[in-house]
Design a protein around this motif. Structure first.
Motif, mmCIF file in Angstrom:
data_model
loop_
_atom_site.group_PDB
_atom_site.id
_atom_site.type_symbol
_atom_site.label_atom_id
_atom_site.label_comp_id
_atom_site.label_asym_id
_atom_site.label_seq_id
_atom_site.Cartn_x
_atom_site.Cartn_y
_atom_site.Cartn_z
ATOM 1 N N PHE A 296 1.247 -0.949 0.228
ATOM 2 C CA PHE A 296 0.369 -0.006 -0.211
ATOM 3 C C PHE A 296 0.701 0.968 -0.079
ATOM 4 N N LEU A 297 0.183 2.097 -0.514
ATOM 5 C CA LEU A 297 1.239 3.755 -0.735
ATOM 6 C C LEU A 297 0.074 4.590 -0.583
ATOM 7 N N VAL A 298 1.092 5.580 0.264
ATOM 8 C CA VAL A 298 0.395 6.936 1.047
ATOM 9 C C VAL A 298 0.878 7.994 0.414
ATOM 10 N N PHE A 299 -0.600 8.095 -0.290
ATOM 11 C CA PHE A 299 0.041 10.342 -0.632
ATOM 12 C C PHE A 299 -0.582 11.256 -0.005
ATOM 13 N N THR A 300 -0.430 12.302 -0.593
ATOM 14 C CA THR A 300 -1.026 13.713 0.369
ATOM 15 C C THR A 300 -2.403 13.579 -0.757
ATOM 16 N N ARG A 301 -3.472 14.399 -0.183
ATOM 17 C CA ARG A 301 -4.374 14.144 -0.536
ATOM 18 C C ARG A 301 -5.061 14.119 -2.463
ATOM 19 N N ASP A 302 -3.680 15.651 -2.796
ATOM 20 C CA ASP A 302 -3.695 15.461 -3.665
ATOM 21 C C ASP A 302 -2.462 15.130 -4.573
ATOM 22 N N GLN A 303 -2.173 14.116 -3.934
ATOM 23 C CA GLN A 303 -1.552 12.934 -4.712
ATOM 24 C C GLN A 303 -0.494 13.533 -5.098
ATOM 25 N N SER A 304 0.145 14.753 -5.021
ATOM 26 C CA SER A 304 1.691 15.580 -4.971
ATOM 27 C C SER A 304 2.550 14.569 -4.657
ATOM 28 N N ARG A 305 2.125 13.705 -3.352
ATOM 29 C CA ARG A 305 4.104 13.521 -3.327
ATOM 30 C C ARG A 305 3.380 11.952 -2.324
#
Length: 173
Positions: free
Chosen positions: A72-81
């Motif tokens: 599983f990968l977790v990103f900032t809400r805007d998926q930029s990082r």
């Protein structure tokens, strides 16, 4: 968790929202860039070995997990990082599964690990896993505290006094 749950969100106790999804083929460069922002101590805690850099083989395992494992990968809400990753590996009998989590250094202490562990535990229950475990360095007090806060029990790891085994019985199938 159903197939549609592959893309979802987690919310920390402070109310911050993050996007979580399973790793896909092609995520290797993103995963590699993520690990460049994980401290050497946290790399040691995640891989239980002193490493200076995550190998291509390890990145490939996170990008394309083996059968009976999920990445599983977790990103900032805007998926930029990308800010965190979790790997869950389990036996075909679903008796035990092991989770390992890493968090980007500049996103630590924001509750992401706590929320991600809860997410993984819910997922593990939906696939019928009976026990969720983590093998932690005895020095990784923060992770052990998070796990114990979620009902995990910490015991000495058999045969290695530098490690702790934290485990939690999940709901029955």
């Amino acid at each position: 968790m159903t197939q549609s749950d592959d893309d979802s969100s987690i919310t920390t106790r402070s109310g911050a929202h993050f996007h979580v999804r399973r790793a896909h083929v092609g995520d290797g460069p993103t995963i590699k860039a993520f690990f460049a922002h994980v401290t050497p101590v946290d790399l040691r805690f995640r891989f239980l070995s002193v490493i200076r850099e995550v190998s291509q083989e390890q990145i490939t395992m996170l990008e394309c997990p083996l059968p009976n494992s999920d990445s599983f990968l977790v990103f900032t809400r805007d998926q930029s990082r990308m800010v965190a990753t979790a790997m869950l590996a389990y036996g075909a009998d679903l008796e035990k599964g092991e989770v390992a989590i890493a968090i980007r250094a500049d996103y630590k202490d924001q509750g992401i690990g706590w929320a991600l562990l809860a997410h993984i535990a819910r997922y593990a229950e939906t696939i019928g896993l009976r026990t969720l475990e983590a093998i932690e360095s005895r020095d990784n007090h923060a992770a052990i505290e998070v796990e114990c806060d979620q009902g995990f029990i910490a015991t000495e790891y058999p045969g290695d006094s530098t490690l702790m085994l934290v485990s939690r019985t999940l709901g029955r199938r």
